[in-house]
Design a protein around this motif. Structure first.
Motif, short mmCIF file in Angstrom:
data_model
loop_
_atom_site.label_atom_id
_atom_site.label_comp_id
_atom_site.label_asym_id
_atom_site.label_seq_id
_atom_site.Cartn_x
_atom_site.Cartn_y
_atom_site.Cartn_z
N SER A 227 -1.58 -52.32 -4.85
CA SER A 227 -2.62 -52.49 -3.84
C SER A 227 -2.08 -53.33 -2.69
O SER A 227 -1.36 -54.29 -2.89
CB SER A 227 -3.84 -53.17 -4.46
N SER A 228 -2.42 -52.94 -1.48
CA SER A 228 -2.03 -53.71 -0.31
C SER A 228 -3.16 -53.68 0.71
O SER A 228 -4.09 -52.89 0.60
CB SER A 228 -0.74 -53.17 0.30
N GLU A 229 -3.05 -54.56 1.70
CA GLU A 229 -4.08 -54.63 2.73
C GLU A 229 -3.61 -53.90 3.98
O GLU A 229 -2.42 -53.87 4.29
CB GLU A 229 -4.39 -56.09 3.08
N PHE A 230 -4.57 -53.33 4.69
CA PHE A 230 -4.28 -52.68 5.97
C PHE A 230 -5.26 -53.23 6.99
O PHE A 230 -6.48 -53.19 6.77
CB PHE A 230 -4.42 -51.16 5.87
N CYS A 231 -4.74 -53.76 8.06
CA CYS A 231 -5.57 -54.39 9.09
C CYS A 231 -6.14 -53.33 10.03
O CYS A 231 -5.39 -52.55 10.62
CB CYS A 231 -4.73 -55.40 9.86
N VAL A 232 -7.46 -53.30 10.17
CA VAL A 232 -8.15 -52.34 11.04
C VAL A 232 -8.38 -52.99 12.40
O VAL A 232 -9.04 -54.03 12.48
CB VAL A 232 -9.49 -51.90 10.43
N ARG A 233 -7.83 -52.39 13.44
CA ARG A 233 -8.08 -52.88 14.80
C ARG A 233 -9.30 -52.15 15.33
O ARG A 233 -9.34 -50.93 15.34
CB ARG A 233 -6.89 -52.58 15.70
N GLY A 234 -10.29 -52.89 15.73
CA GLY A 234 -11.51 -52.27 16.22
C GLY A 234 -12.51 -52.10 15.08
O GLY A 234 -12.37 -52.67 14.00
N GLU A 235 -13.50 -51.26 15.32
CA GLU A 235 -14.62 -51.09 14.37
C GLU A 235 -14.23 -50.26 13.16
O GLU A 235 -14.68 -50.51 12.05
CB GLU A 235 -15.79 -50.44 15.11
N TYR A 236 -13.39 -49.23 13.37
CA TYR A 236 -13.03 -48.33 12.26
C TYR A 236 -11.70 -47.65 12.55
O TYR A 236 -11.16 -47.73 13.65
CB TYR A 236 -14.12 -47.25 12.06
N ILE A 237 -11.17 -46.95 11.53
CA ILE A 237 -10.00 -46.09 11.68
C ILE A 237 -10.32 -44.79 10.95
O ILE A 237 -10.98 -44.80 9.91
CB ILE A 237 -8.71 -46.74 11.13
N GLN A 238 -9.86 -43.68 11.50
CA GLN A 238 -10.10 -42.39 10.86
C GLN A 238 -9.14 -42.23 9.69
O GLN A 238 -8.01 -42.71 9.72
CB GLN A 238 -9.91 -41.25 11.86
N LEU A 239 -9.60 -41.55 8.65
CA LEU A 239 -8.82 -41.39 7.44
C LEU A 239 -7.44 -40.80 7.69
O LEU A 239 -6.43 -41.33 7.21
CB LEU A 239 -9.58 -40.53 6.42
N ASP A 240 -7.37 -39.73 8.48
CA ASP A 240 -6.06 -39.11 8.73
C ASP A 240 -5.13 -40.07 9.46
O ASP A 240 -3.94 -40.16 9.15
CB ASP A 240 -6.20 -37.78 9.47
N GLN A 241 -5.67 -40.84 10.40
CA GLN A 241 -4.87 -41.82 11.13
C GLN A 241 -4.39 -42.94 10.21
O GLN A 241 -3.26 -43.42 10.33
CB GLN A 241 -5.66 -42.41 12.29
N LEU A 242 -5.25 -43.36 9.29
CA LEU A 242 -4.88 -44.42 8.34
C LEU A 242 -3.71 -43.99 7.47
O LEU A 242 -2.75 -44.74 7.30
CB LEU A 242 -6.08 -44.79 7.47
N LEU A 243 -3.79 -42.80 6.91
CA LEU A 243 -2.72 -42.33 6.03
C LEU A 243 -1.39 -42.30 6.76
O LEU A 243 -0.36 -42.69 6.20
CB LEU A 243 -3.05 -40.95 5.48
N LYS A 244 -1.41 -41.88 8.00
CA LYS A 244 -0.18 -41.83 8.79
C LYS A 244 0.29 -43.24 9.18
O LYS A 244 1.46 -43.57 9.02
CB LYS A 244 -0.40 -40.96 10.03
N ALA A 245 -0.63 -44.07 9.68
CA ALA A 245 -0.27 -45.42 10.13
C ALA A 245 0.26 -46.28 8.99
O ALA A 245 1.14 -47.12 9.19
CB ALA A 245 -1.47 -46.09 10.78
N ALA A 246 -0.25 -46.07 7.79
CA ALA A 246 0.17 -46.85 6.63
C ALA A 246 1.46 -46.32 6.01
O ALA A 246 1.99 -46.90 5.06
CB ALA A 246 -0.94 -46.88 5.59
N GLY A 247 1.95 -45.20 6.54
CA GLY A 247 3.19 -44.63 6.03
C GLY A 247 3.05 -43.89 4.72
O GLY A 247 4.04 -43.64 4.03
N LEU A 248 1.82 -43.52 4.38
CA LEU A 248 1.61 -42.79 3.12
C LEU A 248 1.91 -41.31 3.26
O LEU A 248 2.15 -40.62 2.26
CB LEU A 248 0.17 -42.99 2.63
N VAL A 249 1.89 -40.81 4.49
CA VAL A 249 2.29 -39.43 4.79
C VAL A 249 3.18 -39.47 6.03
O VAL A 249 3.16 -40.44 6.78
CB VAL A 249 1.08 -38.50 5.04
N GLY A 250 3.93 -38.40 6.23
CA GLY A 250 4.85 -38.38 7.36
C GLY A 250 4.27 -37.82 8.64
O GLY A 250 4.84 -38.01 9.71
#
Length: 72
Positions: free
Chosen positions: A2-25
């Motif tokens: 488990s790790s933390e991911f910092c959200v800038r702003g009110e929300y992040i979209q799921l597809d953007q999160l997966l990419k930004a966190a490096g879970l998908v390419g």
């Protein structure tokens, strides 16, 4: 793991999160993973690629857990 991911702003979209966190390419990989039912949000399978995720939520994908936290 488990790790933390910092959200800038009110929300992040799921597809953007997966990419930004490096879970998908790529965004395409993110969409395919969501469509295949491989992504869970707060313990429930999430089928919306652009689901709005907010601090306090947890995303599980491919053995990884991300807990969203607010920036600051």
């Amino acid at each position: 793991m488990s790790s933390e991911f910092c959200v800038r702003g009110e929300y992040i979209q799921l597809d953007q999160l997966l990419k930004a966190a490096g879970l998908v390419g790529s965004g395409g990989e993110a969409h395919a993973a969501v469509e295949a039912g491989m992504v869970q949000v707060d313990g429930q399978v999430e089928s919306r690629k652009r689901a709005k995720l907010r601090p306090g939520q947890q995303v599980d994908f491919n053995g990884e857990s991300l807990v969203l936290v607010a920036e600051g």
